[in-house]
Each structure stands twice: as C-alpha cells, then as structure tokens.
Design a protein around this motif. Structure first.
Motif: not given
Length: 144
Positions: A85-97
């Motif tokens: 889910m963190v990477l589903v949009d192709g990037e790991a946003a800091l808030k998500e990490v």
C-alpha cells in the motif's frame, strides 16, 4: 456459539485490524488515490470485509485495533501487504513510511529494528520480490 465460530470471529477481528492499518497508510497523505482505492477494494474482498465494515473502516480506521497475528510468518505477510500500500502509487511518502514503522512495532517488530525492517521491506517491494523472497529477507535482517 461453537469453537469454530469463536475462531472465525477472532480471525475476522484480526483481518479488520489489518485492513484498518492498510486504510491508515492509504489516508496518511490526506487523500486516497485511485491506485490506493483499487488496492483497498481488492484487499477488502480478499479479507472478507463486508461493505458495511469497509465503509466504517474507511471513515474511521483509528477506531480499529491492530490485533497482530501470533505467527511470525503471518506478521511478516502483514508487513508485506502494508508495504504494498505504501508503494502502490509508485513512491514512499515520508508520512506513509513513518506510519508503516509505527504499525510494524504494533505487529511486534522491535522498536530498535522497526526502521531497518521497514526500509528493507520497502526496498524488497520496490524490486518486485514475491512474498516468499520477502519473508526470507525480512527474517535475515530481523533476527529473532
């Protein structure tokens, strides 16, 4: 109520908690993207989340506790699904990490190791590792 009903209800509560964590990650940046929405629908079906439960969880995921599984392999599988889910949009946003690390601790990964485990999880999912390879790699860096 039979033992099997109790087991099912307990397992379903764990699945609801897991789904709520996935929703928390999807909402971490303030919105749910189309990619995140598609993964939530797919995951909800896989976890047998009813439409009523789905709606309640989407509206207030904080209401549902983590309820981590006892099995180490199942906890690693949860980490795998959360990282997807963190990477589903192709990037790991800091808030998500940051949220992933917090949930990893809730899944009983040690506080000292959560950052390393989550960073490795992100790396593995970014490189399209399957669940089996992911599990093996996480076990190597998270010596229990």
């Amino acid at each position: 109520m039979s033992i099997s009903d109790l087991y099912f209800n307990g397992e379903h509560k764990k699945e609801i908690g897991h789904f709520a964590n996935i929703v928390k990650i999807a909402k971490a940046d303030g919105k749910i993207s189309e990619e995140e929405k598609a993964l939530l629908i797919k995951t909800g079906k896989r976890l047998n989340i009813s439409l009523e439960e789905f709606t309640a969880i989407i509206n207030n995921p904080e209401k549902f506790p983590i309820n981590p599984p006892i099995s180490y392999d199942e906890r690693i599988e949860r980490l795998y699904r959360l990282t997807k889910m963190v990477l589903v949009d192709g990037e790991a946003a800091l808030k998500e990490v940051k949220l992933l690390r917090k949930i990893a601790v809730g899944l009983h990964f040690s506080i000292d190791n959560a950052e390393k485990v989550c960073d490795e999880a992100i790396h593995l999912v970014m490189n399209d590792n399957n669940l089996e390879d992911f599990t093996s790699a996480i076990k190597k860096i998270n010596l229990v």
